[in-house]
Design a protein around this motif. Structure first.
Motif, PDB file in Angstrom:
ATOM      1  N   LEU A 158       0.834  -1.152  -0.027  1.00 30.52           N
ATOM      2  CA  LEU A 158      -0.033  -0.150  -0.094  1.00 30.52           C
ATOM      3  C   LEU A 158       0.889   1.252   0.119  1.00 30.52           C
ATOM      4  N   ARG A 159       1.816   1.302   0.936  1.00 28.89           N
ATOM      5  CA  ARG A 159       2.768   2.288   1.049  1.00 28.89           C
ATOM      6  C   ARG A 159       3.406   2.670  -0.155  1.00 28.89           C
ATOM      7  N   SER A 160       3.985   1.509  -1.038  1.00 28.94           N
ATOM      8  CA  SER A 160       4.678   1.705  -2.206  1.00 28.94           C
ATOM      9  C   SER A 160       3.574   2.301  -3.299  1.00 28.94           C
ATOM     10  N   LEU A 161       2.519   1.807  -3.459  1.00 32.26           N
ATOM     11  CA  LEU A 161       1.396   2.583  -4.391  1.00 32.26           C
ATOM     12  C   LEU A 161       1.100   3.898  -3.908  1.00 32.26           C
ATOM     13  N   GLN A 162       1.165   4.128  -2.634  1.00 34.39           N
ATOM     14  CA  GLN A 162       0.770   5.552  -2.261  1.00 34.39           C
ATOM     15  C   GLN A 162       2.119   6.660  -2.669  1.00 34.39           C
ATOM     16  N   THR A 163       3.260   6.120  -2.507  1.00 36.45           N
ATOM     17  CA  THR A 163       4.144   6.913  -2.597  1.00 36.45           C
ATOM     18  C   THR A 163       5.161   6.820  -4.177  1.00 36.45           C
ATOM     19  N   MET A 164       4.585   5.664  -4.774  1.00 34.49           N
ATOM     20  CA  MET A 164       4.982   5.323  -6.033  1.00 34.49           C
ATOM     21  C   MET A 164       6.681   5.193  -6.030  1.00 34.49           C
ATOM     22  N   SER A 165       7.070   4.620  -4.807  1.00 34.76           N
ATOM     23  CA  SER A 165       8.462   4.271  -4.496  1.00 34.76           C
ATOM     24  C   SER A 165       8.605   2.850  -3.791  1.00 34.76           C
ATOM     25  N   PRO A 166       9.574   2.127  -3.337  1.00 34.27           N
ATOM     26  CA  PRO A 166      10.842   2.351  -4.220  1.00 34.27           C
ATOM     27  C   PRO A 166      10.603   1.899  -5.555  1.00 34.27           C
ATOM     28  N   ALA A 167      11.147   2.617  -6.534  1.00 38.12           N
ATOM     29  CA  ALA A 167      11.371   1.931  -7.977  1.00 38.12           C
ATOM     30  C   ALA A 167      12.328   1.557  -8.358  1.00 38.12           C
ATOM     31  N   ILE A 168      12.537   0.490  -9.337  1.00 40.89           N
ATOM     32  CA  ILE A 168      13.498  -0.003  -9.706  1.00 40.89           C
ATOM     33  C   ILE A 168      14.210   0.683 -10.901  1.00 40.89           C
ATOM     34  N   ASP A 169      15.570   0.931 -10.996  1.00 35.93           N
ATOM     35  CA  ASP A 169      16.215   1.668 -12.046  1.00 35.93           C
ATOM     36  C   ASP A 169      17.477   0.788 -12.266  1.00 35.93           C
ATOM     37  N   ILE A 170      17.801   0.562 -13.778  1.00 34.81           N
ATOM     38  CA  ILE A 170      18.691  -0.108 -14.166  1.00 34.81           C
ATOM     39  C   ILE A 170      19.553   0.744 -15.086  1.00 34.81           C
ATOM     40  N   PRO A 171      20.815   0.820 -14.993  1.00 36.72           N
ATOM     41  CA  PRO A 171      21.553   1.452 -15.983  1.00 36.72           C
ATOM     42  C   PRO A 171      21.287   0.854 -17.530  1.00 36.72           C
ATOM     43  N   ARG A 172      20.885   1.734 -18.507  1.00 36.77           N
ATOM     44  CA  ARG A 172      20.486   1.415 -20.020  1.00 36.77           C
ATOM     45  C   ARG A 172      21.547   0.111 -20.320  1.00 36.77           C
TER      46      ARG A 172
END
Ligand code: 13P
Ligand code: SF4
Length: 340
Positions: A307-321
Motif C-alpha cells: 500500500l505504501r509503495s503504491l501511495q508513494t510510487m516508490s521504491p522504484a527499480i532503476d537499471i543503467p541502460r
C-alpha cells in the motif's frame, strides 16, 4: 486512520469493506483465520482501489502469503510465468510482489514502465552469491564456453551471460545451445540436477538457496514414515539427496500443475512454506503436510508495504541502460525457448 497519497483511507473492517472483500475471503477462509482477515481486508480494499487509480498491475510469486496472492495479485505464478506475463501487460505500473531479481526482470522487459518493489531488501541468497566481475573471470577461465545464468541473479550478471533460465526450463535451455560444455551459474544444486539428465558438461558455481538447502533426505524419509502414501514434491534448488527422495521435481508452477494432474490424497511440497497455503486453496480435497521453511526475502513484502509503495510510487527499480539492454538479450533468448 492513515490517509493514502490519493485520499484513500485505510478504513476499519466496516460492513462495506467486509462486503467488498467477501468473495476473496470465501476462497482463502481455510488458510486465513477470520480474526486475521479483519486486519487484512481494509488494506486489501485500499490497495485494489489504488491499483485502478494508478493503472497498476500486481505480480505475485507463488511464495507470497495468501492474503497477497489471492487478495491483491493480478498475475500470479513462478518466476518464468511472471517474466512472460509481466512483459505483456499494458499497465503503466507493475508492483512486484516477489524479490529484487524478479522486479529487475520486469524492468528489463518494460524499461518505460514504473516497476515498484515494496521493499528493496527483498533480495535472494542465490543472486547475492555472484557478481558481474565473477562472470567475467569465469569467461576468461573458460574462453568460448557459453554462460547460462539462472534468472535468480542481478541484471549485471544477466548482462554478462549468454542466456537465462529458470527452474522450469533449465535443461531445455542448456540443451538448446548445442554445445558440449556450458558454464551454469549460480545454483550448484540446480546445476547438479540438470547435469544428471544431460550429456552436456556443466561447469558449476557454488551458490545456493538458503531456504531449499535446509531440507534433507532424512526429513523426506520421515514424512514417508509418518504419512504413508504421501506424494513428495521438491523444488530443484534442493540438495541432491532431497531430490533423490522426491516423487516429482519441478518449478513452483510445475508442482501446482502436477498436483492438478495427479490429485494425490496427501502431499508435501518441499519448498517455501506459503506455497502450500496457496495451493491448498485451489485443491481443498488434497491434504497438505506443511513444513515451514520461510524465505525471509519474500516475506519482506507485506500488505502495508504494498500500500505504501503504491501511495508513494516508490521504491522504484532503476537499471543503467547499457546493463538493461544486454540483460534483455539473455532474457529474450530464454523467453523464445519457453517452458520445458
Ligand atoms: P520458481 O522459478 O520455481 O518460481 O522459483 C523461484 C525461486 O525463487 C525459488 O526459490
Ligand atoms: Fe532466493 Fe531461495 Fe528466497 Fe527463492 S526461496 S527468493 S531462491 S532465497
Amino acid at each position: 486512520m492513515p490517509e493514502t497519497a490519493t485520499n484513500h483511507s485505510v478504513q476499519e473492517f466496516t460492513p462495506d469493506i467486509q462486503n467488498r472483500t467477501a468473495s476473496i475471503y470465501e476462497r482463502v477462509k481455510h488458510v486465513i483465520p477470520e480474526v486475521e482477515w479483519a486486519i487484512h481486508a481494509p488494506v486489501i480494499a485500499a490497495i485494489n482501489d489504488l491499483k485502478r487509480e494508478r493503472n497498476a498491475v500486481l505480480l505475485a510469486h507463488n511464495y507470497q502469503t495468501p492474503e497477497i496472492f489471492y487478495g491483491v495479485g493480478d498475475i500470479c505464478g513462478d518466476s518464468l510465468g511472471l517474466a512472460q506475463k509481466g512483459a505483456e501487460t499494458e499497465a503503466d505500473v507493475i508492483v512486484m510482489c516477489g524479490v529484487h531479481f524478479m522486479a529487475e526482470t520486469a524492468k528489463i522487459m518494460s524499461p518505460d514502465k514504473t516497476i515498484l518493489l515494496p521493499d528493496m531488501d527483498a533480495g535472494c541468497s542465490l543472486a547475492a552469491s555472484i557478481t558481474g566481475a565473477d562472470v567475467r573471470r569465469l569467461k576468461e577461465q573458460y574462453p568460448g564456453v557459453p554462460v547460462v545464468t539462472y534468472v535468480n541473479t542481478t541484471a549485471e550478471v544477466r548482462a554478462e551471460a549468454d542466456i537465462c533460465c529458470t527452474s522450469a526450463n533449465a535443461l531445455k535451455i542448456i540443451e538448446s545451445l548445442g554445445t558440449e560444455r556450458v558454464i551454469f551459474i549460480p545454483d550448484e544444486y540446480l546445476g547438479q540436477y540438470v547435469a544428471a539428465q544431460t550429456d552436456v558438461e556443466i561447469i558449476l558455481w557454488k551458490g545456493c538457496c538458503e531456504v531449499h538447502e535446509r531440507f534433507t533426505g532424512e526429513e523426506l524419509r520421515e514424512y514417508r514414515t509418518s504419512y504413508p502414501g504421501i506424494h513428495v514434491m521438491a523444488h530443484p534448488e534442493c540438495p541432491q539427496d532431497v531430490l533423490k527422495e522426491a516423487d516429482f521435481v519441478g518449478s513452483t508452477t510445475g508442482m501446482i500443475q502436477h498436483v492438478a494432474e495427479e490429485q494425490p490424497e496427501k502431499v508435501v511440497l518441499i519448498t517455501e512454506c506459503s506455497m502450500s497455503d496457496n495451493v491448498a486453496v485451489e485443491f481443498p480435497s488434497v491434504e497438505f503436510i506443511k513444513p515451514c521453511n520461510l524465505c525471509p526475502y519474500m516475506k519482506k513484502i507485506t500488505l502495508p508495504a504494498i500500500l505504501r509503495s503504491l501511495q508513494t510510487m516508490s521504491p522504484a527499480i532503476d537499471i543503467p541502460r547499457d546493463i538493461s539492454e544486454r540483460a534483455r538479450l539473455s532474457l529474450e533468448k530464454m523467453l523464445a525457448v519457453g517452458r520445458a
